[in-house]
Design a protein around this motif. Structure first.
Motif, PDB file in Angstrom:
ATOM      1  N   LYS A 110      46.301  46.605  22.762  1.00 53.69           N
ATOM      2  CA  LYS A 110      46.966  46.239  21.511  1.00 53.69           C
ATOM      3  C   LYS A 110      48.173  45.360  21.816  1.00 53.69           C
ATOM      4  N   ILE A 111      48.055  44.097  21.443  1.00 55.64           N
ATOM      5  CA  ILE A 111      49.110  43.123  21.707  1.00 55.64           C
ATOM      6  C   ILE A 111      49.706  42.705  20.366  1.00 55.64           C
ATOM      7  N   CYS A 112      50.878  43.209  20.082  1.00 54.18           N
ATOM      8  CA  CYS A 112      51.535  42.907  18.807  1.00 54.18           C
ATOM      9  C   CYS A 112      52.630  41.862  19.015  1.00 54.18           C
ATOM     10  N   VAL A 113      52.247  40.750  19.597  1.00 52.74           N
ATOM     11  CA  VAL A 113      53.141  39.615  19.817  1.00 52.74           C
ATOM     12  C   VAL A 113      52.472  38.415  19.158  1.00 52.74           C
ATOM     13  N   LEU A 114      53.200  37.715  18.320  1.00 50.40           N
ATOM     14  CA  LEU A 114      52.654  36.558  17.605  1.00 50.40           C
ATOM     15  C   LEU A 114      51.397  36.932  16.822  1.00 50.40           C
ATOM     16  N   GLY A 115      51.402  38.090  16.220  1.00 49.75           N
ATOM     17  CA  GLY A 115      50.261  38.576  15.449  1.00 49.75           C
ATOM     18  C   GLY A 115      49.929  40.000  15.849  1.00 49.75           C
ATOM     19  N   ASN A 116      48.834  40.485  15.337  1.00 52.19           N
ATOM     20  CA  ASN A 116      48.374  41.843  15.628  1.00 52.19           C
ATOM     21  C   ASN A 116      47.024  41.720  16.332  1.00 52.19           C
ATOM     22  N   HIS A 117      47.066  41.495  17.631  1.00 52.95           N
ATOM     23  CA  HIS A 117      45.869  41.196  18.405  1.00 52.95           C
ATOM     24  C   HIS A 117      45.307  42.452  19.064  1.00 52.95           C
ATOM     25  N   ARG A 118      43.979  42.471  19.180  1.00 53.25           N
ATOM     26  CA  ARG A 118      43.285  43.528  19.910  1.00 53.25           C
ATOM     27  C   ARG A 118      42.308  42.871  20.871  1.00 53.25           C
ATOM     28  N   ILE A 119      42.304  43.356  22.096  1.00 53.71           N
ATOM     29  CA  ILE A 119      41.248  42.987  23.036  1.00 53.71           C
ATOM     30  C   ILE A 119      40.447  44.261  23.239  1.00 53.71           C
ATOM     31  N   TYR A 120      39.233  44.253  22.713  1.00 56.25           N
ATOM     32  CA  TYR A 120      38.394  45.441  22.812  1.00 56.25           C
ATOM     33  C   TYR A 120      37.733  45.499  24.178  1.00 56.25           C
ATOM     34  N   CYS A 121      37.718  46.699  24.738  1.00 55.68           N
ATOM     35  CA  CYS A 121      37.237  46.933  26.094  1.00 55.68           C
ATOM     36  C   CYS A 121      36.264  48.109  26.080  1.00 55.68           C
ATOM     37  N   LYS A 122      35.473  48.177  27.129  1.00 57.90           N
ATOM     38  CA  LYS A 122      34.636  49.350  27.331  1.00 57.90           C
ATOM     39  C   LYS A 122      34.892  49.868  28.737  1.00 57.90           C
ATOM     40  N   GLU A 123      35.013  51.177  28.843  1.00 66.40           N
ATOM     41  CA  GLU A 123      35.284  51.811  30.130  1.00 66.40           C
ATOM     42  C   GLU A 123      33.994  52.374  30.719  1.00 66.40           C
ATOM     43  N   PHE A 124      33.859  52.206  32.032  1.00 64.24           N
ATOM     44  CA  PHE A 124      32.724  52.746  32.777  1.00 64.24           C
ATOM     45  C   PHE A 124      33.287  53.588  33.914  1.00 64.24           C
ATOM     46  N   PHE A 125      32.740  54.771  34.088  1.00 59.86           N
ATOM     47  CA  PHE A 125      33.265  55.701  35.079  1.00 59.86           C
ATOM     48  C   PHE A 125      32.253  55.935  36.194  1.00 59.86           C
TER      49      PHE A 125
END
Length: 165
Positions: A110-125
């Motif tokens: 969650k990057i709330c700089v110059l807007g409300n940005h999301r980089i969606y990720c998936k975790e693998f274990f």
């Protein structure tokens, strides 16, 4: 006549049910490239002892690097990436976006700089290793988790990857 009408109604119900069944659209194996490591401050150590590695979906790579060209966004991204690589979670900067069982391993930077940005990720274990694949960027217009985002998160949860590097 009445039997014929009931049979037709049942056939229509069956057709509607079949229309709702959609085969998995995300069954194709995708490719994830390891992100280049950047110099970290080493202030945060892994809480679990797992090695955490960042990857990027090859279909998203160009968009990610274009998005990170802004200096303020890159600074915030590096800070959050270091936090995620310490195997920690915080709802404010990096956390789960679980909508259903399909999306249990989907998280958002969650990057709330110059807007409300999301980089969606998936975790693998894997034993002693956690891989985080950066998949998609969204500039959220609203604070709620609307139906469009729910569908996106469920779709991302179905992705499988071949890891390179």
């Amino acid at each position: 006549m009445l039997r014929w009408l009931k049979r037709k109604q049942n056939e229509k119900k069956a057709e509607k049910t079949l229309d709702r069944i959609k085969p998995g659209v995300n069954l194709v194996m995708r490719i994830a490239k390891r992100l280049p490591t950047f110099e970290s401050s080493k202030q945060l150590t892994s809480q679990t002892g797992r090695e955490v590695i960042l990857y990027v979906d090859t279909r998203f790579e160009a968009e990610l690097f274009s998005f990170l060209q802004e200096k303020k966004i890159m600074k915030k991204f590096r800070m959050i990436a270091e936090f995620a690589m310490s195997d920690r979670y915080s709802d404010d900067i990096y956390g789960h976006e679980k909508n259903s069982e399909k999306s249990k391993d989907v998280c958002a930077i969650k990057i709330c700089v110059l807007g409300n940005h999301r980089i969606y990720c998936k975790e693998f274990f894997a034993p002693r290793i956690k891989r985080i694949v950066l998949i998609e960027h969204v500039n959220k217009k609203i604070n709620s988790f609307n139906n469009e985002l729910r569908r996106l998160v469920d779709r991302l949860g179905e992705y499988n990857y071949e890891f390179q590097g």
